[in-house]
Write a protein that holds these residues in place. Sequence first.
Motif, PDB file in Angstrom:
ATOM      1  N   LEU A  56      -3.938   1.727  -8.294  1.00 20.87           N
ATOM      2  CA  LEU A  56      -3.762   3.074  -8.817  1.00 20.87           C
ATOM      3  C   LEU A  56      -4.263   3.142 -10.260  1.00 20.87           C
ATOM      4  O   LEU A  56      -4.153   2.168 -11.016  1.00 20.87           O
ATOM      5  N   GLY A  57      -4.765   4.316 -10.612  1.00 19.90           N
ATOM      6  CA  GLY A  57      -5.262   4.503 -11.979  1.00 19.90           C
ATOM      7  C   GLY A  57      -6.413   3.595 -12.305  1.00 19.90           C
ATOM      8  O   GLY A  57      -6.464   3.047 -13.410  1.00 19.90           O
ATOM      9  N   ASN A  58      -7.282   3.435 -11.328  1.00 22.05           N
ATOM     10  CA  ASN A  58      -8.454   2.575 -11.506  1.00 22.05           C
ATOM     11  C   ASN A  58      -8.078   1.150 -11.911  1.00 22.05           C
ATOM     12  O   ASN A  58      -8.706   0.525 -12.765  1.00 22.05           O
ATOM     13  N   GLN A 115      -4.965  12.293  -2.834  1.00 20.41           N
ATOM     14  CA  GLN A 115      -6.171  11.607  -2.391  1.00 20.41           C
ATOM     15  C   GLN A 115      -6.414  10.334  -3.177  1.00 20.41           C
ATOM     16  O   GLN A 115      -7.038   9.396  -2.680  1.00 20.41           O
ATOM     17  N   GLU A 116      -5.918  10.273  -4.429  1.00 16.21           N
ATOM     18  CA  GLU A 116      -6.121   9.081  -5.242  1.00 16.21           C
ATOM     19  C   GLU A 116      -4.985   8.086  -5.094  1.00 16.21           C
ATOM     20  O   GLU A 116      -5.021   7.011  -5.689  1.00 16.21           O
ATOM     21  N   THR A 117      -3.968   8.454  -4.284  1.00 18.10           N
ATOM     22  CA  THR A 117      -2.764   7.620  -4.231  1.00 18.10           C
ATOM     23  C   THR A 117      -2.478   7.066  -2.830  1.00 18.10           C
ATOM     24  O   THR A 117      -2.349   5.848  -2.636  1.00 18.10           O
ATOM     25  N   GLU A 130       0.859  -1.183   0.000  1.00 20.81           N
ATOM     26  CA  GLU A 130       0.000   0.000   0.000  1.00 20.81           C
ATOM     27  C   GLU A 130       0.896   1.233   0.000  1.00 20.81           C
ATOM     28  O   GLU A 130       1.966   1.244   0.632  1.00 20.81           O
ATOM     29  N   TRP A 165      -2.611  -0.105 -12.806  1.00 15.93           N
ATOM     30  CA  TRP A 165      -1.262  -0.433 -12.342  1.00 15.93           C
ATOM     31  C   TRP A 165      -1.138  -1.925 -11.982  1.00 15.93           C
ATOM     32  O   TRP A 165      -0.093  -2.361 -11.498  1.00 15.93           O
ATOM     33  N   VAL A 220      -1.744  12.652 -11.082  1.00 10.96           N
ATOM     34  CA  VAL A 220      -2.678  12.201 -10.060  1.00 10.96           C
ATOM     35  C   VAL A 220      -2.519  13.106  -8.848  1.00 10.96           C
ATOM     36  O   VAL A 220      -1.577  13.910  -8.752  1.00 10.96           O
ATOM     37  N   VAL A 221      -3.401  12.976  -7.914  1.00 12.01           N
ATOM     38  CA  VAL A 221      -3.381  13.774  -6.673  1.00 12.01           C
ATOM     39  C   VAL A 221      -3.199  12.824  -5.484  1.00 12.01           C
ATOM     40  O   VAL A 221      -3.449  11.608  -5.581  1.00 12.01           O
ATOM     41  N   TYR A 228       3.391  12.722  -8.680  1.00 11.66           N
ATOM     42  CA  TYR A 228       2.082  13.312  -8.946  1.00 11.66           C
ATOM     43  C   TYR A 228       2.092  14.069 -10.286  1.00 11.66           C
ATOM     44  O   TYR A 228       1.129  14.024 -11.047  1.00 11.66           O
ATOM     45  N   ARG A 234      -3.681   3.574  -0.835  1.00  7.84           N
ATOM     46  CA  ARG A 234      -4.241   2.579  -1.732  1.00  7.84           C
ATOM     47  C   ARG A 234      -3.176   1.574  -2.140  1.00  7.84           C
ATOM     48  O   ARG A 234      -1.974   1.867  -2.102  1.00  7.84           O
TER      49      ARG A 234
END
Length: 955
Positions: free
Chosen positions: A889-891, A879-881, A862, A894, A876-877, A871, A884
Motif C-alpha cells: 500500500l502507498g507504493n 482500487q488502490e487497496t 492481502e 507500508w 486512498v481509493v 479510505y 493488494r
Amino acid sequence: MTPSFPVVGMGASAGGLDAFEQFFQHLCADSGMAFVVVQHLDPAHASLLVEILQRSTPMLVLEAVDQLPVVPNRVYVIPPNRDMIIANGVLQLSIPDLPHGQRMPVDTFLCSLAEECGNQAIGIVLSGTGTDGTHGLQKIRDAGGMSLVQEPDTAKFGGMPSRAIQAGSASHVLPVEQMPALLLASRGAAGPVPEMPPRPDRAGNINRILQLLSAASGHDFSLYKKSTIGRRIERRMAQHDIHDIEAYARYLKEQPGELQALFKELLINVTSFFRDAEAFDVLKQEILPQLFADKPEDYVFRAWVAGCATGEEAYSLAILLHEYMDESQRSFKVQLYATDLDDEAINHARAGVYPLNVAQDVTAERLRRFFVKEDGRYRIRKEIREMVVFAVQNVIKDPPFTRLDLLCCRNLMIYLETELQNRLIPAFHYALRPGGVLFLSPSESIGNHPELFEAQNRKWKFYRATHFPPASQAVMTQGRAWSVDYSRHATEDTMKRAKETNFAEMARRTLLQSYAPASVVTDRKGNILYVHGDTGPYLRPAPGQASLSVIDMARDGLQLELRGALQTAASGGATLDRMASIKNKDSLQNVRFSVRPLVDPVAGEDFLLVSFQEVADDAPKKTGRGKGAALPAELQRIGELERQLAYTREGLQATIEEQQASNEELKSSNEELQSTNEELQSTNEELETSKEELHSLNEELITVNNELQSKIEQLADMQNDMKNLLDNISVGTVFLDQHLVIRRFTREAQRVYRLVASDVGRPLGDIKSDLVVDDLLAEAQTVLDSLVPCEREVRTLGDATYLVRIQPYRTLDNVIEGVVLTFTDISRRIEAEEAGRAARDLAEAIVDTAREPLLVLNGKLEVISASRSFYRHFKVVPQETVGRSVYALGNGKWAIPALAELLETVLPRDRSVEGYVVDHDFPGIGHQKMLLNARRLAGEAGQPSMILLAMESID
C-alpha cells in the motif's frame, strides 16, 4: 520358424465354455506356453469367446487372424467359419472345404500342431460330443508330445473325452482344474530331447532297458535309432515323474506292465489314408499300368504292405487297385498282405472301422463308394476288406512274402539304423518278382544297393526290382532269423536226405494206393475238396455249368441215397454205411458207400469223408433175355418193380426240380430284399448325415447359448451397478430418444416429473412436471439439433432449485440416439449462498460504521476489504487497496518493520494484540504515531483464516 516353447492346442464343442474358464482361472500368467483355443462355433454368428475368456485370465486373449505369429503367454481363439493350422510359427486361416456339420476343426489344428512342434506339442480335449480331437491327439502322441483329456464324469458332455480315451489317444485323464498344475510340472520335460549323449552309464542303462524289452516281448530294438528310443523313454519317464534313467530301468524291472507300455510306445503307428496323395496318383496313373501290362486275365496280383499300422495304407492300396480294375475293365485276383509288429494295430486294421475325421484324407466319392457310415464312424466296405489279409509279422526276423508285384514299406526304415536298413533292402528285392515295384516314403531310399533296383520315380520313391541273382545269395547269407539255419546247415541236411530213405512213408503211400477205397473229402454242403483214388465208376462231371457238388456228380442210382446220407452225417455227426445200385450200360452194379465226419483241429472246421466200394454179386441181374433167364412171373414182378421205381424216381426228380425252382425264386426274392436293404441303407446314411449336421448345429447352439448366458450375466451385473450408481449419486436422470420419448428414468427424476414405471415409451411432453417454468423440451430439441449441451437453473412449485444439464445421448459407435436430462438439487447451495451474502453485507456494514480505520487481511496478508474511515484517513481509493498486499500500500510505504513484526511474529503467537505502537511517515498524511489492534480470526473447516487490523492515531 518352429516355436521353441510349448504350444497347447485346446479343443471342445458343447459345454466347452465352462471348461475353458475353469482351465484359465487355475493357470498363471507367465507359464511360458502359448494357448490356442479351437471351439465349435456357429459359422453365421459372431463369437463372444474372446471377451468371456479375457475375464478368466490375465493373459492377453486374441482372436486369430491369418499369419498371426504365436508367442508365449497369450491365448489365441479361432474365429467362426474358419479352419486353422499352425505352420512356421504362425497361425494360418482358411475357409472350410467340407460342408457344415462334417468339419473337424480340432483334429485339423492338432494334426498341424503335431507336425509343427513335435514333442513340444500339447493337445487337450475338453467337453463335447462326437469324435473331433481323437485323431489329432493320436498324432501328437506319435510325435512325442503330451495329450490331456478331461475326465468324462466332470464334463458337461463326455462324448469327445470318452472317444479319445477309448482310442488310446490320451496320455493323461484328469479334471480340468488339475490340468494347469500338470502342465507346469512337466514344463521341463516338454523341452526338446537331444540326441543320446555318449556317456557310458547312460548307454548302459539304455542297453539294460532294451534287454528287458527283448526278454519281455521277444523283439530286439537294439538297431533302432537311438534318438527315437531316447525320446520315447524320456516321455515315459516324464509321465511317471522319473528323472533318472537308471531309476527308470529299475522301475521297468519291478513293473512288467510298464515294459508293455514302453513296448507299445516304441511301435510308432503313424499312418493315414492316401498319405502323400500325389504319390498315390503316380502309383495309379504310371506304376499300375506298367505292372498290369501284358498280364493274362487269370493273373494273381500279389502285394505286401510292410508296417501297415492300423491299416489305412493297406486299404488305400486296395481302393486304388479296385478303382484301376474298374476303370480299365479288367478283373484280376488280388492277394494283398498287410503286416505289422503291433497286434493291437492289426486287430484295429482287421475291424476296418475308423473315425469320422478320415473324411479329411479321403475324397467324397471314395467315401461314398468304399465306406459305410455307422454309429458315428466309417467302416470299410466288404469288397475292399476281403481284398486284404492282415497278419502280425516282424519284418526284421520273419520270412518275407515272395513273388510280389508291389511292396509298400513307407516310413518304417526312417526309425532303423543304417545297418538294419542295409539288411532289409536285399530282403525286399528277394521278395519281389523281377520287374516288381518297391514303394518307399519320400524320406527313405534304397541306400547302398543301387544294383538291385532301377528308379521309376525319384520324387515319390518308386523303384523297379532288377534281375540280380547275387541278391538272393546275399539275403540267404545275411544271418536273418528265417535263413540262418538254412545257410548254416543246408549242405549237411541235403547229404542226410540223400543217404536216408523214409521206408515208412513209402510203404504208407503204396498201401493207400492199393487198398484204400476211392474217396472224396467234402464240406458240410457236399462240395468236393479233395479226391483220393479212382472215383470214375461212381462220380462223373455233371452236365451244364461246372459243379464240384458230390451229389450233382454222382451217377444214376447213387444220388438219392448219397444226398440223404450226407444230410444225416452233416447234422448228426455219425458214420453212415449205405447201399445203392448204379446203372452201368445194361447192368446194375451194387455199391457200398460210407460217410464219416472229419474234424480239423487246427482250423476248427468240420468235413465229410465219402468212401466208395464195389460189392461183388455172383449172379448179376441182366436186363435182357438170355440163357438162364428168370421165370415169366418173376420177370413180370421185376418189370412192375422197375416201373414203380422209375415212377418214384420221376416223382422225386420232379420234387427236386420244384425245390430247385423254389430255391431260385427265393434267391430272386433275396436279391430284391438285398436291393431294398441297400436302398434303406442309403436312406439311413442320408439320415445319419442329417443327424450329424443337426448334432453339430445343436453343439454350436449350445456354445452360442453359453456365450449369451455369460453375456446376460455380465449385463445384469452392469445394470445392477448402474442402478446403484444412479440411486446413490442422487441425480435425477431422464433418457429420451430422438423423438423425445422416455426410454428410461431414475428415481430422483420423479421429484421433477410425475413419472411412473408405465410412462416408459411415452413422450415427455405428456407428463406433468413440478417446474415453475417448463420449457425444457424446447431446449432438449435444440440440443438434439445442434449437439451443443446446455445448462440452467430451474425452480419447482415446492420452491426447490435444480441445476439442469441437457446433453446428447451418444452410443459406443458415436451415434446420436436422443438426449439425456439430469437434475441436480442445488437448493442447499442456493440457501448457503444467500446466507453468506447476507452475512457479508452485515459484516461490511459493521466495518463501514466503525470510526477507526479498519483493514481485513487474508492469510497471505492481502487486503480483503477496508472501512470507509480507512479510505478517508489515508486518502486512498478501493482500487488502490483491495487485493493488494498490506506492504504494497502507498507504493510500498507500508512496508514497516514494526508492522511486519506484528503480523508475522507476534500475532501468530498471541492470536490478538492491542496497543501496538507504530511510528511512521505515511504517504499523503505525513508522520504519525499510531496504536494498532490486531486479531486473528480462524476460519471454519477448510476455510482460510483472516486478520482484523484496527488503527488509532495518537496526537
